[in-house]
Each structure stands twice: as C-alpha cells, then as structure tokens.
Write an enzyme that holds these catalytic residues in place. Structure first.
Site, short mmCIF file in Angstrom:
data_model
loop_
_atom_site.label_atom_id
_atom_site.label_comp_id
_atom_site.label_asym_id
_atom_site.label_seq_id
_atom_site.Cartn_x
_atom_site.Cartn_y
_atom_site.Cartn_z
N LYS A 86 0.55 3.55 -2.89
CA LYS A 86 -0.59 4.48 -3.03
C LYS A 86 -0.15 5.94 -2.91
CE LYS A 86 -3.80 0.90 -1.52
NZ LYS A 86 -4.20 0.08 -0.41
N TYR A 116 -2.16 -1.74 -10.80
CA TYR A 116 -2.22 -1.57 -9.34
C TYR A 116 -1.43 -2.68 -8.63
CZ TYR A 116 -3.96 -2.04 -4.61
OH TYR A 116 -4.02 -2.21 -3.24
N TYR A 170 -5.05 3.21 7.56
CA TYR A 170 -6.43 2.68 7.50
C TYR A 170 -7.15 2.98 8.81
CZ TYR A 170 -3.31 0.02 4.55
OH TYR A 170 -2.29 -0.36 3.72
N SER A 228 0.80 -1.24 0.00
CA SER A 228 0.00 0.00 0.00
C SER A 228 0.82 1.28 0.00
CB SER A 228 -0.94 0.01 1.19
OG SER A 228 -2.06 -0.76 0.90
N VAL A 284 1.26 -3.91 3.62
CA VAL A 284 1.30 -5.26 4.22
C VAL A 284 2.60 -6.01 3.94
CG1 VAL A 284 -1.21 -5.60 4.39
CG2 VAL A 284 -0.01 -6.31 2.31
N1 GLN Z 1 -1.59 -5.21 -2.57
C1 GLN Z 1 -2.31 -5.20 -1.33
C2 GLN Z 1 -3.80 -5.35 -1.62
O1 GLN Z 1 -4.26 -4.83 -2.60
C3 GLN Z 1 -2.04 -3.92 -0.60
C4 GLN Z 1 -2.74 -3.85 0.73
C5 GLN Z 1 -1.94 -3.22 1.82
O2 GLN Z 1 -0.75 -3.07 1.78
N2 GLN Z 1 -2.64 -2.88 2.88
O3 GLN Z 1 -4.50 -6.00 -0.88
#
Ligand code: GLN
Length: 308
Positions: A67, A188, A240, A64, A258
């Site tokens: 992003k 993505y 989050y 993430s 993650v």
């Molecule tokens: N690639 C992961 C997903 O789309 C990214 C999620 C994350 O890092 N929280 O679920």
C-alpha cells in the site's frame, strides 16, 4: 553504525519469547504454511551501509506493505489532489478489511493504508500503469532486480478474497472505482503477493529516510512531497487499529503486512526491514514490533524521544 550488529542480534533474541503469543495469518491458506519462528531485521543507512541479523534473506509477501508503494506511485503519477479526491487521510480505528466503516464518516475510505483505500488506489493505478510496470518500480526502489510475485500466494488469496470483493463492489457503488473491478482486484491482490526479504524493505525504507533521494547515486527517486505524505500516513495509519500503541511504543513511521513484514523509517538516519510471521490480533507482526521497540529504545529513534 558502530555497535549496531550487537544490538540487532540482541533485538532478535529478546523478541523470540513473544512469538508464542501470536499466530501466522491463516485467512489466506498459503500463508498458514509459513514457519512462525522466523525472525530477522536489517538496517540500512543513507549511504547504503547494511547490517542484518537473523532470517533476513527469507522471502515473504509484501501484503499491506504494497500500500505504501501503491500510494507513492499514485501520488507521483496522478498527483495528491486526485488521490485524495478518492480516499481520506484519517485513521480508521477499525480492522484493515472493515466494511462497516466504509462511507461512515465521509463518502470515501478513511485512508490509503487500509484495504478499501488501497483498492481505490489500485483502481486508479490500473488506469495509469500495468502490473509489470508496478513490479518493475518495486524492484527499483528495493534495489533488487530478482523481486517477483509469488503466484501461489496470489492464487490462494484471490480464491478467498470475498471480503475484498465486497469492498470493491461497495466502492463501485460509491463511484470511487475508476478502473474495472476485476482488473483492480487482480492488480491489488497481485501486488500484495510480491515477495521480498527484510533487506529489500530496509533498502526501500532508507530511500524514504533520505526524503526520496538516493545518496549512493545522488539521484532523486521519489519526490519529497510523496515521501512526506507516505510517512505521515504510515505514522498515523500504518498499523491499522494498532497504530496508536505502535506510535507510543516505537514512535516511527512504519507499515505492516500480514506476511509478517514491517517496514520502518527513522528520518534522516536509517531504513529498517523487520520480519516475523507470527501476528498479533490486529494482523501486525508481533516479533517485528518487539524488535523495533527494542531498537527504538536503545537507539533513541522515537520521534518524540526526550531521553528517560
Ligand atoms: N492482501 C491482504 C488483504 O487484502 C493484505 C492485508 C494485510 O496485510 N493486512 O487482506
């Protein structure tokens, strides 16, 4: 950065005991193979001085954290008005891949730092740049030409991305996908699989700390406006539904992934890359959070700090 080496070393040692309270991400099979005991932190100041401790040369995937890059590129290429036509700027108060809140409060994803919002931003980016151009820009901002995509992680996640497919189809129904659905999901997922180390994240974060100006070259690499928007959203939405407690405990703009990384910014001072693959229930690195909380307390980084 006098005294930083000692503090960084201690931040790692005091974080070690909390690792057992978390676990590595296993919903992406390839990520479940990562060593849960790795821990590292790098701090880079505005002039590029770098101090590291622990496993800071170990590569992990952005997940993430991509992003933030995607948001900045979209803001620079399409402008803020266009980006926020497609995505909101409010915390979602829900897990990062939540489907039920999509369209609940408004007819668009809550913010660009949850999966739904990032899929919309990726869709916009597919109409503007290729994935190779995205990767090239990540290399520039992290000042590391060796950065690459981990194709095994990409393939593993793509083969198990039913949730992101569901989000993408719902976004298509809401007429928020401006690019092709499959191309968007590949873009993505591939950007999530870009592989970096803590030092790379710290170099990128130090550019944000300098407002987008690279002090070593004197060049502006990101507009001040894009940095302001990215930092504000990192502070309010970057972890989050753990964003509120992170704001209380650490108190600086940050973005987790993650893969175990957290990229954090102390405005006008330093950028930080912290890494530990054991995650809490929100999907945020439990070790990196403990490292950042320790350093924030010791170094007065909290943006609302008034001493003790
Ligand atoms: N690639 C992961 C997903 O789309 C990214 C999620 C994350 O890092 N929280 O679920």
């Amino acid at each position: 950065m006098d005294g930083y080496q000692d503090l960084l070393d201690r931040s790692i040692e005091q974080a070690r005991p909390v690792l057992a309270r978390g676990k590595v991400a296993d919903y992406i099979p390839e990520l479940s193979k990562v060593d849960p005991d790795l821990l590292g932190v790098t701090v880079v100041d505005l002039n590029g001085e770098t101090i590291s401790s622990g496993d800071t040369n170990v590569y992990f995937t952005l997940q993430s954290i991509e992003k933030v890059f995607a948001l900045i590129f979209a803001l620079e290429l399409a402008g803020a008005d266009r980006v926020f036509e497609l995505v909101g700027m409010e915390p979602s108060g829900a897990p990062f891949s939540e489907l039920s809140t999509l369209g609940e409060f408004s007819a668009k994803p809550s913010n660009p730092l949850i999966n739904a919002g990032a899929i919309v931003v990726s869709s916009l980016l597919t109409t503007l740049i290729s994935f190779d151009e995205f990767l090239a820009q990540v290399r520039v901002l992290c000042k590391n030409p060796a950065i690459n995509c981990n194709e095994a992680v990409f393939a593993s996640e793509y083969a198990h991305s039913e949730r992101n497919h569901s989000l993408a189809w719902e976004l298509k129904r809401l007429k928020l996908l401006v690019g092709d659905l499959d191309e968007t999901l590949r873009f993505y997922t591939r950007s999530c699989a870009i592989s970096v180390c803590a030092e790379d994240l710290a170099r990128f974060a130090s550019l944000l700390a300098g407002g987008g100006l690279d002090f070593s070259s004197g060049q502006r690499v990101i507009s001040g406006n894009a940095v302001r928007i990215a930092e504000a959203l990192m502070f309010t939405c970057g972890l989050y539904d753990g964003s509120g407690s992170f704001a209380v405990r650490v108190g600086i703009p940050a973005k987790s992934g993650v893969g175990g990384g957290i990229m954090a910014v102390v405005n006008h001072r330093v950028g930080i890359g912290a890494f530990g693959s054991s995650l809490d229930r929100n999907g945020n690195s439990i070790g990196a959070t403990a490292i950042l909380e320790y350093l924030s307390n010791k170094l007065g980084w909290h943006i609302f700090s008034h001493g003790n």
